[in-house]
Scaffold this active site. Sequence first.
Site, PDB file in Angstrom:
ATOM      1  N   ASN A  10      53.486 -14.513  -0.454  1.00 48.79           N
ATOM      2  CA  ASN A  10      52.060 -14.416  -0.770  1.00 48.79           C
ATOM      3  C   ASN A  10      51.354 -13.977   0.512  1.00 48.79           C
ATOM      4  OD1 ASN A  10      49.402 -14.679  -1.470  1.00 48.79           O
ATOM      5  ND2 ASN A  10      49.451 -16.919  -1.714  1.00 48.79           N
ATOM      6  N   LYS A  12      48.432 -13.177   0.847  1.00 50.04           N
ATOM      7  CA  LYS A  12      47.004 -13.531   0.832  1.00 50.04           C
ATOM      8  C   LYS A  12      46.199 -12.280   1.231  1.00 50.04           C
ATOM      9  CE  LYS A  12      48.342 -18.260   1.553  1.00 50.04           C
ATOM     10  NZ  LYS A  12      48.057 -19.600   2.082  1.00 50.04           N
ATOM     11  N   HIS A 100      46.118 -20.753  -7.514  1.00 51.31           N
ATOM     12  CA  HIS A 100      46.381 -21.111  -6.119  1.00 51.31           C
ATOM     13  C   HIS A 100      45.257 -22.022  -5.625  1.00 51.31           C
ATOM     14  CE1 HIS A 100      46.997 -20.781  -1.812  1.00 51.31           C
ATOM     15  NE2 HIS A 100      48.211 -20.338  -2.085  1.00 51.31           N
ATOM     16  N   GLU A 102      43.675 -22.091  -2.973  1.00 50.91           N
ATOM     17  CA  GLU A 102      42.559 -21.382  -2.337  1.00 50.91           C
ATOM     18  C   GLU A 102      41.584 -20.861  -3.391  1.00 50.91           C
ATOM     19  OE1 GLU A 102      44.976 -18.789   0.083  1.00 50.91           O
ATOM     20  OE2 GLU A 102      45.603 -20.537   1.243  1.00 50.91           O
ATOM     21  N   GLU A 172      52.368 -26.829  -4.227  1.00 47.39           N
ATOM     22  CA  GLU A 172      51.870 -26.553  -2.883  1.00 47.39           C
ATOM     23  C   GLU A 172      50.876 -27.642  -2.476  1.00 47.39           C
ATOM     24  OE1 GLU A 172      52.302 -22.124  -1.799  1.00 47.39           O
ATOM     25  OE2 GLU A 172      50.392 -22.346  -2.817  1.00 47.39           O
ATOM     26  N   GLY A 178      49.344 -23.634   5.473  1.00 45.93           N
ATOM     27  CA  GLY A 178      48.818 -23.004   6.684  1.00 45.93           C
ATOM     28  C   GLY A 178      48.580 -23.968   7.833  1.00 45.93           C
ATOM     29  N   SER A 217      53.798 -24.121   4.556  1.00 44.45           N
ATOM     30  CA  SER A 217      54.430 -24.019   5.874  1.00 44.45           C
ATOM     31  C   SER A 217      55.952 -23.855   5.794  1.00 44.45           C
ATOM     32  CB  SER A 217      54.061 -25.224   6.741  1.00 44.45           C
ATOM     33  OG  SER A 217      52.653 -25.293   6.924  1.00 44.45           O
TER      34      SER A 217
HETATM   35  P1  13P Z   1      51.706 -21.142   4.180  1.00 45.01           P
HETATM   36  O1  13P Z   1      53.141 -20.764   4.019  1.00 45.01           O
HETATM   37  O2  13P Z   1      50.974 -20.272   5.173  1.00 45.01           O
HETATM   38  O3  13P Z   1      51.526 -22.605   4.439  1.00 45.01           O
HETATM   39  O4  13P Z   1      50.978 -20.832   2.785  1.00 45.01           O
HETATM   40  C1  13P Z   1      51.505 -21.373   1.633  1.00 45.01           C
HETATM   41  C2  13P Z   1      50.817 -20.747   0.480  1.00 45.01           C
HETATM   42  O5  13P Z   1      49.666 -21.011   0.215  1.00 45.01           O
HETATM   43  C3  13P Z   1      51.557 -19.764  -0.296  1.00 45.01           C
HETATM   44  O6  13P Z   1      50.898 -19.487  -1.494  1.00 45.01           O
END
Ligand code: 13P
Length: 255
Positions: A10, A12, A100, A102, A172, A178, A217
Amino acid sequence: MSRRPIIAANWKMHHDHLVSIQYLQKLAFLLEGYDFDAVDVVICPPFTDLRTVQTLVEADGYPFRIGAQNVHPEEKGAFTGEISPVMLAKLKVQYVIVGHSERRQLFGETDEFVNAKVVAVLANGMWPIVCCGETLEERQAGQTQAKVDGQVRAAFAGVKAAQAEHCVVAYEPIWAIGTGHNATPEDADGTIGHIRATLRDLYGDVADAIRIQYGGSVKPGNIAELMAMPEIDGALVGGASLDPDDFAGVVKFQV
Ligand code: 13P
């Protein structure tokens, strides 16, 4: 029941369409045929990269699966700025990340809206990667199980077992995204086990076929121990998917 691993990148809001070309060429160079034999590798770039990625995948025969990071549930209409599932399907998108954290947190997406997207993705011949996960506060209050159970039940409302079988769920935990703080493999496996129990309640034995990823992560240094857990079938990778070397290291977790 052994489920085929699925590792998804992903990106993003990173990497424009020109960068996506360099990235995919490098990743294809780093991965071998046996990597693709062992794992479904999904690339979820921003919308503006999708046409470029599709062209590369088709022209060069790269065995990547194409994913999108979001979708609007309606097939067409007055929804300025949105992208419909019909448009994604035309670009040979196979997976769509839905719900997601976010999108839920920053853009106010509700369980009902997430469910509408899941239904729309399936209706257009693609498979959702349904995200769920708890905040740090919910975790500390002992609400993890209730949170993900509610999210999963809501997301799958109206989805039949024959469709659910091909869906992917991504657990997640929001506090692990992150942050560099990933859940321990045992912890992630335990919650994913609870998610599978919810799916079993909804779909009986079909739950054993549904792949559930961990995300938060994930990196080359921790993927092997995560994938060694019985309930974890893959990973949804953010930060470590931005560099093809790192992402290849995640995909090659068995090597
Ligand atoms: P990270 O791997 O940066 O923690 O992000 C996870 C994520 O949100 C994948 O969709």
